[in-house]
Design a protein around this motif. Structure first.
Motif, PDB file in Angstrom:
ATOM      1  N   ALA A 101      30.297   3.187  80.206  1.00 15.98           N
ATOM      2  CA  ALA A 101      30.461   3.916  78.903  1.00 15.98           C
ATOM      3  C   ALA A 101      32.001   3.908  78.127  1.00 15.98           C
ATOM      4  O   ALA A 101      31.966   4.453  77.284  1.00 15.98           O
ATOM      5  CB  ALA A 101      29.688   5.422  79.000  1.00 15.98           C
ATOM      6  N   ALA A 102      32.754   3.208  78.632  1.00 19.15           N
ATOM      7  CA  ALA A 102      34.060   3.100  78.273  1.00 19.15           C
ATOM      8  C   ALA A 102      34.148   2.607  76.747  1.00 19.15           C
ATOM      9  O   ALA A 102      33.269   1.724  76.661  1.00 19.15           O
ATOM     10  CB  ALA A 102      35.008   2.408  79.192  1.00 19.15           C
ATOM     11  N   LYS A 103      34.964   3.076  75.949  1.00 16.91           N
ATOM     12  CA  LYS A 103      35.036   2.836  74.712  1.00 16.91           C
ATOM     13  C   LYS A 103      35.645   1.324  74.432  1.00 16.91           C
ATOM     14  O   LYS A 103      34.995   0.313  73.958  1.00 16.91           O
ATOM     15  CB  LYS A 103      35.946   3.330  73.739  1.00 16.91           C
ATOM     16  N   ASP A 104      36.601   1.000  75.361  1.00 17.60           N
ATOM     17  CA  ASP A 104      37.245  -0.368  75.646  1.00 17.60           C
ATOM     18  C   ASP A 104      36.729  -1.120  76.596  1.00 17.60           C
ATOM     19  O   ASP A 104      37.488  -0.760  77.734  1.00 17.60           O
ATOM     20  CB  ASP A 104      38.588  -0.323  75.130  1.00 17.60           C
ATOM     21  N   LEU A 105      35.824  -1.910  76.890  1.00 21.85           N
ATOM     22  CA  LEU A 105      35.312  -2.310  78.130  1.00 21.85           C
ATOM     23  C   LEU A 105      36.197  -3.358  78.580  1.00 21.85           C
ATOM     24  O   LEU A 105      36.600  -3.218  79.807  1.00 21.85           O
ATOM     25  CB  LEU A 105      33.931  -3.021  77.851  1.00 21.85           C
ATOM     26  N   ASP A 106      36.878  -4.282  77.756  1.00 25.78           N
ATOM     27  CA  ASP A 106      37.975  -5.001  78.366  1.00 25.78           C
ATOM     28  C   ASP A 106      38.983  -4.538  79.177  1.00 25.78           C
ATOM     29  O   ASP A 106      39.090  -4.697  80.009  1.00 25.78           O
ATOM     30  CB  ASP A 106      38.407  -6.060  77.200  1.00 25.78           C
ATOM     31  N   ALA A 107      39.329  -3.186  78.436  1.00 24.69           N
ATOM     32  CA  ALA A 107      40.487  -2.586  78.765  1.00 24.69           C
ATOM     33  C   ALA A 107      40.063  -1.901  80.167  1.00 24.69           C
ATOM     34  O   ALA A 107      40.833  -1.882  81.227  1.00 24.69           O
ATOM     35  CB  ALA A 107      40.795  -1.396  78.147  1.00 24.69           C
ATOM     36  N   GLU A 108      38.819  -1.415  80.207  1.00 22.48           N
ATOM     37  CA  GLU A 108      38.440  -0.837  81.485  1.00 22.48           C
ATOM     38  C   GLU A 108      38.032  -1.753  82.655  1.00 22.48           C
ATOM     39  O   GLU A 108      38.445  -1.379  83.850  1.00 22.48           O
ATOM     40  CB  GLU A 108      36.753  -0.314  81.160  1.00 22.48           C
ATOM     41  N   CYS A 109      37.971  -3.155  82.242  1.00 22.80           N
ATOM     42  CA  CYS A 109      37.731  -4.114  83.344  1.00 22.80           C
ATOM     43  C   CYS A 109      39.315  -4.517  83.938  1.00 22.80           C
ATOM     44  O   CYS A 109      39.475  -4.559  85.019  1.00 22.80           O
ATOM     45  CB  CYS A 109      37.248  -5.295  82.879  1.00 22.80           C
ATOM     46  N   ALA A 110      40.389  -4.500  83.028  1.00 22.92           N
ATOM     47  CA  ALA A 110      41.834  -4.680  83.399  1.00 22.92           C
ATOM     48  C   ALA A 110      42.112  -3.429  84.229  1.00 22.92           C
ATOM     49  O   ALA A 110      42.621  -3.718  85.268  1.00 22.92           O
ATOM     50  CB  ALA A 110      42.536  -4.696  82.162  1.00 22.92           C
ATOM     51  N   LEU A 111      41.858  -2.186  83.964  1.00 25.93           N
ATOM     52  CA  LEU A 111      42.301  -0.936  84.614  1.00 25.93           C
ATOM     53  C   LEU A 111      41.597  -1.408  86.222  1.00 25.93           C
ATOM     54  O   LEU A 111      42.307  -0.938  87.088  1.00 25.93           O
ATOM     55  CB  LEU A 111      41.450   0.052  83.764  1.00 25.93           C
ATOM     56  N   PHE A 112      40.350  -1.651  86.116  1.00 25.96           N
ATOM     57  CA  PHE A 112      39.880  -1.653  87.367  1.00 25.96           C
ATOM     58  C   PHE A 112      40.510  -2.495  88.440  1.00 25.96           C
ATOM     59  O   PHE A 112      40.733  -2.324  89.638  1.00 25.96           O
ATOM     60  CB  PHE A 112      38.297  -2.161  87.279  1.00 25.96           C
ATOM     61  N   GLU A 113      40.884  -4.054  87.947  1.00 27.17           N
ATOM     62  CA  GLU A 113      41.434  -4.958  88.526  1.00 27.17           C
ATOM     63  C   GLU A 113      42.697  -4.279  89.118  1.00 27.17           C
ATOM     64  O   GLU A 113      43.116  -4.295  90.186  1.00 27.17           O
ATOM     65  CB  GLU A 113      41.610  -6.064  87.767  1.00 27.17           C
ATOM     66  N   ARG A 114      43.481  -3.323  88.204  1.00 22.66           N
ATOM     67  CA  ARG A 114      44.692  -3.045  88.579  1.00 22.66           C
ATOM     68  C   ARG A 114      44.721  -1.836  89.791  1.00 22.66           C
ATOM     69  O   ARG A 114      45.444  -1.919  90.615  1.00 22.66           O
ATOM     70  CB  ARG A 114      45.318  -2.184  87.507  1.00 22.66           C
ATOM     71  N   ARG A 143      30.255 -21.790  83.704  1.00 24.59           N
ATOM     72  CA  ARG A 143      31.631 -21.197  84.060  1.00 24.59           C
ATOM     73  C   ARG A 143      31.485 -19.944  84.576  1.00 24.59           C
ATOM     74  O   ARG A 143      30.695 -19.003  83.868  1.00 24.59           O
ATOM     75  CB  ARG A 143      32.406 -21.469  82.853  1.00 24.59           C
ATOM     76  N   LEU A 144      32.416 -19.491  85.556  1.00 20.40           N
ATOM     77  CA  LEU A 144      32.269 -18.179  85.980  1.00 20.40           C
ATOM     78  C   LEU A 144      33.451 -17.469  85.766  1.00 20.40           C
ATOM     79  O   LEU A 144      34.650 -17.973  86.019  1.00 20.40           O
ATOM     80  CB  LEU A 144      32.023 -18.221  87.525  1.00 20.40           C
ATOM     81  N   PRO A 145      33.442 -16.468  85.225  1.00 23.05           N
ATOM     82  CA  PRO A 145      34.589 -15.619  84.832  1.00 23.05           C
ATOM     83  C   PRO A 145      35.423 -15.163  86.008  1.00 23.05           C
ATOM     84  O   PRO A 145      34.849 -14.826  87.208  1.00 23.05           O
ATOM     85  CB  PRO A 145      34.317 -14.231  83.965  1.00 23.05           C
ATOM     86  N   ALA A 146      36.896 -15.220  86.203  1.00 25.05           N
ATOM     87  CA  ALA A 146      37.349 -15.076  87.610  1.00 25.05           C
ATOM     88  C   ALA A 146      37.446 -13.702  87.843  1.00 25.05           C
ATOM     89  O   ALA A 146      37.203 -13.401  89.022  1.00 25.05           O
ATOM     90  CB  ALA A 146      38.826 -15.815  87.505  1.00 25.05           C
ATOM     91  N   HIS A 147      37.885 -12.895  86.864  1.00 23.42           N
ATOM     92  CA  HIS A 147      38.090 -11.463  87.165  1.00 23.42           C
ATOM     93  C   HIS A 147      37.152 -10.470  86.502  1.00 23.42           C
ATOM     94  O   HIS A 147      36.165 -10.866  86.127  1.00 23.42           O
ATOM     95  CB  HIS A 147      39.383 -11.050  86.505  1.00 23.42           C
ATOM     96  N   THR A 148      37.288  -9.197  86.902  1.00 25.63           N
ATOM     97  CA  THR A 148      36.495  -8.273  86.418  1.00 25.63           C
ATOM     98  C   THR A 148      36.244  -8.230  84.964  1.00 25.63           C
ATOM     99  O   THR A 148      37.105  -8.680  83.991  1.00 25.63           O
ATOM    100  CB  THR A 148      36.717  -6.680  86.710  1.00 25.63           C
ATOM    101  N   HIS A 149      34.704  -8.512  84.466  1.00 29.24           N
ATOM    102  CA  HIS A 149      34.549  -8.920  83.275  1.00 29.24           C
ATOM    103  C   HIS A 149      33.003  -8.116  82.654  1.00 29.24           C
ATOM    104  O   HIS A 149      32.310  -7.672  83.412  1.00 29.24           O
ATOM    105  CB  HIS A 149      34.236 -10.243  82.998  1.00 29.24           C
ATOM    106  N   ARG A 150      32.772  -8.633  81.384  1.00 31.90           N
ATOM    107  CA  ARG A 150      31.660  -7.895  80.898  1.00 31.90           C
ATOM    108  C   ARG A 150      30.581  -9.063  80.941  1.00 31.90           C
ATOM    109  O   ARG A 150      30.892 -10.357  80.587  1.00 31.90           O
ATOM    110  CB  ARG A 150      32.044  -7.777  79.363  1.00 31.90           C
ATOM    111  N   ALA A 151      29.414  -8.760  81.453  1.00 35.01           N
ATOM    112  CA  ALA A 151      28.504  -9.797  81.978  1.00 35.01           C
ATOM    113  C   ALA A 151      27.088  -9.738  81.094  1.00 35.01           C
ATOM    114  O   ALA A 151      26.688  -8.737  80.959  1.00 35.01           O
ATOM    115  CB  ALA A 151      28.413 -10.128  83.438  1.00 35.01           C
TER     116      ALA A 151
END
Ligand code: GLP
Length: 238
Positions: A101-114, A143-151
């Protein structure tokens, strides 16, 4: 890939629970990657029974539906609370989840990776597998996304997850957040459990000797420490 075949799903589930419990005994501050799905329910049941010490462990879940906040009863987070977190001594701050439910889903994915990197990477990642060969929510694709992503979820996967949504595939969100293939393959050790006949085809394709994004689980052949835990039905060769 190492393969262990058990007579039935109950024995296979116990084997996975023992692997997790042992990991926590040998390395109490382990970083675990965990799956959801029907297959994982008996694993968590056995794990709770083994009473491992989670006090120093950290967990990262593979995926979450987009649009569902953690407290939503159909979220994967709520699933994990019900089947595991509420029943073991894990500290709330040690549970890491993608916020669908994060507002910015891409930022959420990057945060998770970190957060995974900050924890030192995953020591043990437990996976299930979809009947179409998906792991996490890495669906078959060109093609498969390498890192945490929106699917985007396939119709097959939405049907497979309908159990969490009163049996109605149309209620299953169309999108999810998921660890990517590189995130998964960076785990130091991977254990995949597959039980039941419906998984036999995906298991065969995963072990075929070829790697293809149309069977995302086949990428596990690139990892040097993968154990497949199967019951007889999932291990069927034809
Ligand atoms: C879900 C999850 C996967 C899980 C798979 C199998 O879609 N995203 O992580 O491994 O499907 O689920 P089940 O065990 O219910 O067959």
């Amino acid at each position: 890939m190492k393969i262990r075949i058990f007579d039935d799903a109950a024995r296979a589930s116990l084997a996975v629970a023992r692997i997790i419990a042992r990991q926590l005994r040998v390395q109490p501050a382990s970083v675990l990657g965990l799956p959801t799905g029907r297959t994982s329910i008996p694993v968590y049941k056995e794990l709770v029974r083994l009473r491992p010490d989670f006090s120093r462990a950290q967990t990262f879940n593979l995926d979450e539906f987009v649009g569902l906040p953690a407290q939503h009863r159909r979220s994967f987070h709520a699933f994990m609370d019900r089947h595991l977190f509420r029943r073991v001594n894990i500290a709330a701050g040690h549970v890491h989840f993608l916020d669908g439910a994060a507002k910015d889903l891409d930022a959420e994915c990057a945060l998770f990776e970190r957060a995974i990197a900050r924890a030192g990477g995953m020591d043990l990642l437990v996976l299930g597998i979809g009947a179409n060969g998906h792991i996490g929510f890495n669906e078959p694709a060109a093609r498969l996304p390498a890192h945490t992503h929106r699917a985007r979820l396939t119709a097959v996967t939405r049907r497979a997850n309908a159990g969490l949504f009163a049996g109605k595939p149309s209620m299953v969100p169309r999108e999810a957040l998921s660890m990517g293939m590189a995130t998964i393959l960076a785990a130091r050790r991977i254990v995949l459990i597959a039980t039941g006949r419906s998984k036999a085809r995906a298991v065969r394709a995963m072990r075929s000797g070829c790697i293809t994004p149309t069977v995302p689980a086949s990428f596990l052949q690139l990892h040097e420490d993968v154990t497949l835990i199967l019951d007889r039905a999932a291990a069927q060769r034809r």
